[in-house]
Structure formats: structure tokens, C-alpha cells
Design a protein around this motif. Structure first.
Motif, PDB file in Angstrom:
ATOM      1  N   LEU A   4      -0.270   0.734  -8.618  1.00  0.00           N
ATOM      2  CA  LEU A   4      -0.630   0.651  -7.172  1.00  0.00           C
ATOM      3  C   LEU A   4      -2.185   0.139  -7.118  1.00  0.00           C
ATOM      4  O   LEU A   4      -2.417  -0.830  -6.296  1.00  0.00           O
ATOM      5  CB  LEU A   4      -0.909   2.061  -6.696  1.00  0.00           C
ATOM      6  CG  LEU A   4       0.322   2.709  -6.504  1.00  0.00           C
ATOM      7  CD1 LEU A   4      -0.045   4.153  -6.094  1.00  0.00           C
ATOM      8  CD2 LEU A   4       1.276   2.130  -5.349  1.00  0.00           C
ATOM      9  N   GLY A   5      -3.117   0.173  -8.083  1.00  0.00           N
ATOM     10  CA  GLY A   5      -4.181  -0.517  -8.192  1.00  0.00           C
ATOM     11  C   GLY A   5      -4.019  -2.020  -8.324  1.00  0.00           C
ATOM     12  O   GLY A   5      -4.869  -2.814  -7.787  1.00  0.00           O
ATOM     13  N   GLY A   6      -3.147  -2.474  -8.982  1.00  0.00           N
ATOM     14  CA  GLY A   6      -2.882  -3.936  -9.050  1.00  0.00           C
ATOM     15  C   GLY A   6      -2.316  -4.527  -7.861  1.00  0.00           C
ATOM     16  O   GLY A   6      -2.913  -5.477  -7.594  1.00  0.00           O
ATOM     17  N   ILE A   7      -1.562  -3.669  -7.073  1.00  0.00           N
ATOM     18  CA  ILE A   7      -1.061  -4.256  -5.881  1.00  0.00           C
ATOM     19  C   ILE A   7      -2.209  -4.189  -4.721  1.00  0.00           C
ATOM     20  O   ILE A   7      -2.368  -5.140  -4.014  1.00  0.00           O
ATOM     21  CB  ILE A   7       0.162  -3.312  -5.479  1.00  0.00           C
ATOM     22  CG1 ILE A   7       1.671  -3.478  -6.402  1.00  0.00           C
ATOM     23  CG2 ILE A   7       0.447  -3.424  -3.988  1.00  0.00           C
ATOM     24  CD1 ILE A   7       2.379  -2.447  -6.094  1.00  0.00           C
ATOM     25  N   ARG A   8      -2.865  -3.199  -5.008  1.00  0.00           N
ATOM     26  CA  ARG A   8      -4.083  -2.974  -3.876  1.00  0.00           C
ATOM     27  C   ARG A   8      -5.277  -4.372  -4.100  1.00  0.00           C
ATOM     28  O   ARG A   8      -5.627  -4.843  -3.164  1.00  0.00           O
ATOM     29  CB  ARG A   8      -4.820  -1.842  -3.997  1.00  0.00           C
ATOM     30  CG  ARG A   8      -5.921  -1.779  -3.106  1.00  0.00           C
ATOM     31  CD  ARG A   8      -6.402  -0.347  -2.951  1.00  0.00           C
ATOM     32  NE  ARG A   8      -7.576  -0.264  -1.936  1.00  0.00           N
ATOM     33  CZ  ARG A   8      -7.414  -0.140  -0.750  1.00  0.00           C
ATOM     34  NH1 ARG A   8      -6.465  -0.088  -0.111  1.00  0.00           N
ATOM     35  NH2 ARG A   8      -8.581   0.036   0.004  1.00  0.00           N
TER      36      ARG A   8
END
Length: 74
Positions: A4-8
Motif C-alpha cells: 500500500l505504501g508503494g502504491i501510494r
């Protein structure tokens, strides 16, 4: 780094780190065009050419503005 951090971080703009609506719309349009392509290949579901072209224009415009942001003076 979690997923999720990578997508954000992929969706964040370069100015203040907030999620950019242009990037979200571009990724959604790319996903829909890819899904239509796969469905057309394997299921025989036909997508009208004008709908495909419209979605591709959204993708091209979104990618173009995102790239232009990188080279614009801040």
C-alpha cells in the motif's frame, strides 16, 4: 516498504506528496483498457472501437500531463 505504501507513493504528485487525481484516473483507464483487451482476446467479447479509442486518449493525456509535470519549472 509495504504494498500500500508503494502504491501510494506511485500515485503521489511531486509537489506535496498527496494523491494525484490525474494519476488515479490514468491508472484506472489503463486497467480498463487492459481488461477490455484481455476479454476481447479470450472471451470474444467485442469492445466498440470508439470506446477503446476514447479510453486510450484518456490514458495518453494522463501520462502526458504527468510527464509534463516532471519537466515543468516549480
Amino acid at each position: 516498504m509495504n504494498i500500500l505504501g508503494g502504491i501510494r507513493s506511485m500515485l503521489a504528485d511531486g509537489v506535496d506528496g498527496s494523491v494525484s487525481s490525474k494519476r488515479v484516473i490514468t491508472i484506472m483507464a489503463t486497467s480498463l483498457v487492459s481488461l477490455a483487451f484481455v476479454l476481447n482476446m479470450f472471451t470474444g467479447l467485442k469492445v466498440e472501437q470508439y470506446m477503446y479509442d476514447s479510453m486510450m486518449m484518456i490514458v495518453v493525456a494522463g501520462l502526458g500531463t504527468t510527464v509534463a509535470e516532471k519537466f515543468a519549472k516549480k
